[in-house]
Design a protein around this motif. Sequence first.
Motif, PDB file in Angstrom:
ATOM      1  N   CYS A   1      -9.860   0.293  -5.427  1.00  0.00           N
ATOM      2  CA  CYS A   1      -9.369   1.369  -4.574  1.00  0.00           C
ATOM      3  C   CYS A   1      -9.328   2.578  -5.276  1.00  0.00           C
ATOM      4  O   CYS A   1      -8.938   2.944  -6.259  1.00  0.00           O
ATOM      5  CB  CYS A   1      -7.928   0.963  -4.259  1.00  0.00           C
ATOM      6  SG  CYS A   1      -7.048   2.338  -3.462  1.00  0.00           S
ATOM      7  N   PRO A   2     -10.249   3.542  -4.721  1.00  0.00           N
ATOM      8  CA  PRO A   2     -10.481   4.793  -5.413  1.00  0.00           C
ATOM      9  C   PRO A   2      -9.277   5.478  -5.395  1.00  0.00           C
ATOM     10  O   PRO A   2      -9.174   6.747  -6.246  1.00  0.00           O
ATOM     11  CB  PRO A   2     -11.627   5.445  -4.545  1.00  0.00           C
ATOM     12  CG  PRO A   2     -11.450   4.666  -3.143  1.00  0.00           C
ATOM     13  CD  PRO A   2     -10.928   3.288  -3.493  1.00  0.00           C
TER      14      PRO A   2
ATOM     15  N   ALA B   1      -4.216   3.147  -4.167  1.00  0.00           N
ATOM     16  CA  ALA B   1      -3.137   3.131  -3.616  1.00  0.00           C
ATOM     17  C   ALA B   1      -2.637   1.669  -3.218  1.00  0.00           C
ATOM     18  O   ALA B   1      -1.549   1.453  -2.576  1.00  0.00           O
ATOM     19  CB  ALA B   1      -3.502   3.583  -1.851  1.00  0.00           C
ATOM     20  N   LEU B   2      -3.450   0.705  -3.867  1.00  0.00           N
ATOM     21  CA  LEU B   2      -2.692  -0.702  -3.701  1.00  0.00           C
ATOM     22  C   LEU B   2      -2.075  -1.359  -4.856  1.00  0.00           C
ATOM     23  O   LEU B   2      -2.519  -1.039  -6.011  1.00  0.00           O
ATOM     24  CB  LEU B   2      -4.013  -1.615  -3.281  1.00  0.00           C
ATOM     25  CG  LEU B   2      -4.681  -1.545  -1.960  1.00  0.00           C
ATOM     26  CD1 LEU B   2      -5.864  -2.243  -1.948  1.00  0.00           C
ATOM     27  CD2 LEU B   2      -3.817  -1.906  -0.794  1.00  0.00           C
TER      28      LEU B   2
ATOM     29  N   GLY C   1      -7.733   5.833   3.897  1.00  0.00           N
ATOM     30  CA  GLY C   1      -8.350   5.045   4.792  1.00  0.00           C
ATOM     31  C   GLY C   1      -9.596   5.200   4.681  1.00  0.00           C
ATOM     32  O   GLY C   1     -10.561   4.862   5.758  1.00  0.00           O
ATOM     33  N   VAL C   2     -10.468   4.665   3.685  1.00  0.00           N
ATOM     34  CA  VAL C   2     -11.587   4.950   3.178  1.00  0.00           C
ATOM     35  C   VAL C   2     -12.313   3.120   3.509  1.00  0.00           C
ATOM     36  O   VAL C   2     -13.340   3.338   3.941  1.00  0.00           O
ATOM     37  CB  VAL C   2     -12.093   5.026   1.743  1.00  0.00           C
ATOM     38  CG1 VAL C   2     -13.493   4.879   1.173  1.00  0.00           C
ATOM     39  CG2 VAL C   2     -11.593   6.487   1.240  1.00  0.00           C
ATOM     40  N   GLY C   3     -11.231   2.509   3.180  1.00  0.00           N
ATOM     41  CA  GLY C   3     -11.528   1.036   3.715  1.00  0.00           C
ATOM     42  C   GLY C   3     -12.347   0.004   2.973  1.00  0.00           C
ATOM     43  O   GLY C   3     -12.665  -0.861   3.111  1.00  0.00           O
ATOM     44  N   MET C   4     -12.621   0.567   1.604  1.00  0.00           N
ATOM     45  CA  MET C   4     -13.418  -0.272   0.596  1.00  0.00           C
ATOM     46  C   MET C   4     -12.523  -1.545   0.290  1.00  0.00           C
ATOM     47  O   MET C   4     -12.958  -2.562   0.041  1.00  0.00           O
ATOM     48  CB  MET C   4     -13.480   0.646  -0.588  1.00  0.00           C
ATOM     49  CG  MET C   4     -14.124  -0.225  -1.859  1.00  0.00           C
ATOM     50  SD  MET C   4     -14.501   0.980  -3.292  1.00  0.00           S
ATOM     51  CE  MET C   4     -15.465   2.226  -2.549  1.00  0.00           C
ATOM     52  N   CYS C   5     -11.361  -1.404   0.313  1.00  0.00           N
ATOM     53  CA  CYS C   5     -10.347  -2.672   0.119  1.00  0.00           C
ATOM     54  C   CYS C   5     -10.776  -3.748   1.082  1.00  0.00           C
ATOM     55  O   CYS C   5     -10.647  -5.158   0.504  1.00  0.00           O
ATOM     56  CB  CYS C   5      -8.918  -2.344   0.004  1.00  0.00           C
ATOM     57  SG  CYS C   5      -8.517  -1.467   1.699  1.00  0.00           S
TER      58      CYS C   5
ATOM     59  N   CYS D   1      -3.184   6.554   0.124  1.00  0.00           N
ATOM     60  CA  CYS D   1      -4.310   5.623   0.895  1.00  0.00           C
ATOM     61  C   CYS D   1      -4.869   6.850   1.883  1.00  0.00           C
ATOM     62  O   CYS D   1      -4.424   7.716   2.552  1.00  0.00           O
ATOM     63  CB  CYS D   1      -3.706   4.454   1.671  1.00  0.00           C
ATOM     64  SG  CYS D   1      -4.979   3.897   2.666  1.00  0.00           S
TER      65      CYS D   1
ATOM     66  N   PRO E   1      -5.817   0.047   5.826  1.00  0.00           N
ATOM     67  CA  PRO E   1      -5.851  -1.487   5.648  1.00  0.00           C
ATOM     68  C   PRO E   1      -4.606  -2.072   6.369  1.00  0.00           C
ATOM     69  O   PRO E   1      -3.339  -1.669   6.385  1.00  0.00           O
ATOM     70  CB  PRO E   1      -5.617  -1.528   4.013  1.00  0.00           C
ATOM     71  CG  PRO E   1      -4.751  -0.471   3.637  1.00  0.00           C
ATOM     72  CD  PRO E   1      -5.536   0.772   4.637  1.00  0.00           C
TER      73      PRO E   1
ATOM     74  N   VAL F   1       0.849  -1.278   0.070  1.00  0.00           N
ATOM     75  CA  VAL F   1       0.135  -0.043   0.014  1.00  0.00           C
ATOM     76  C   VAL F   1       1.060   1.196   0.135  1.00  0.00           C
ATOM     77  O   VAL F   1       1.840   1.186   0.654  1.00  0.00           O
ATOM     78  CB  VAL F   1      -1.009   0.237   1.132  1.00  0.00           C
ATOM     79  CG1 VAL F   1      -0.102   0.040   2.508  1.00  0.00           C
ATOM     80  CG2 VAL F   1      -2.205   1.025   0.925  1.00  0.00           C
TER      81      VAL F   1
HETATM   82  S1  SF4 Z   1      -9.657   1.491  -0.666  1.00  0.00           S
HETATM   83 FE1  SF4 Z   1      -7.628   2.179  -1.108  1.00  0.00          FE
HETATM   84  S2  SF4 Z   1      -7.850   4.160  -0.245  1.00  0.00           S
HETATM   85 FE2  SF4 Z   1      -9.382   3.077   0.694  1.00  0.00          FE
HETATM   86  S3  SF4 Z   1      -8.500   2.239   2.471  1.00  0.00           S
HETATM   87 FE3  SF4 Z   1      -7.956   0.602   1.263  1.00  0.00          FE
HETATM   88  S4  SF4 Z   1      -6.018   1.287   0.048  1.00  0.00           S
HETATM   89 FE4  SF4 Z   1      -6.645   2.906   1.436  1.00  0.00          FE
END
Ligand code: SF4
Length: 74
Positions: free
Chosen positions: A63-64, A67-68, A21-25, A19, A41, A14
């Motif tokens: 990931c919007p 970042a991954l 920290g939205v958490g969609m991943c 990143c 994450p 990551v």
């Molecule tokens: S979806 Fe992308 S931006 Fe959101 S927490 Fe996960 S790595 Fe970070």
Amino acid sequence: MRDRAAEGTVALRVNPIQCEGVGMCAHLAPEVITIDPWGFPMFPLGPLTPEQASQVQRAVNGCPKRALVLDNRR
Ligand code: SF4
């Protein structure tokens, strides 16, 4: 060409700058990625199994913030 995922030599990385920290991943790869108390994450640092890599690819694509990264380096 060698299939690194099949060999279990790909790892998830990551970019902490990108990143947000939205958490969609974690929703897209729930068996691999969990979320820390701040929404960032957490995941195994070592090589992923082919099954994990397949699931994580959805998180990488979703990931919007882009970042991954699935890292193919050994
Ligand atoms: S979806 Fe992308 S931006 Fe959101 S927490 Fe996960 S790595 Fe970070």
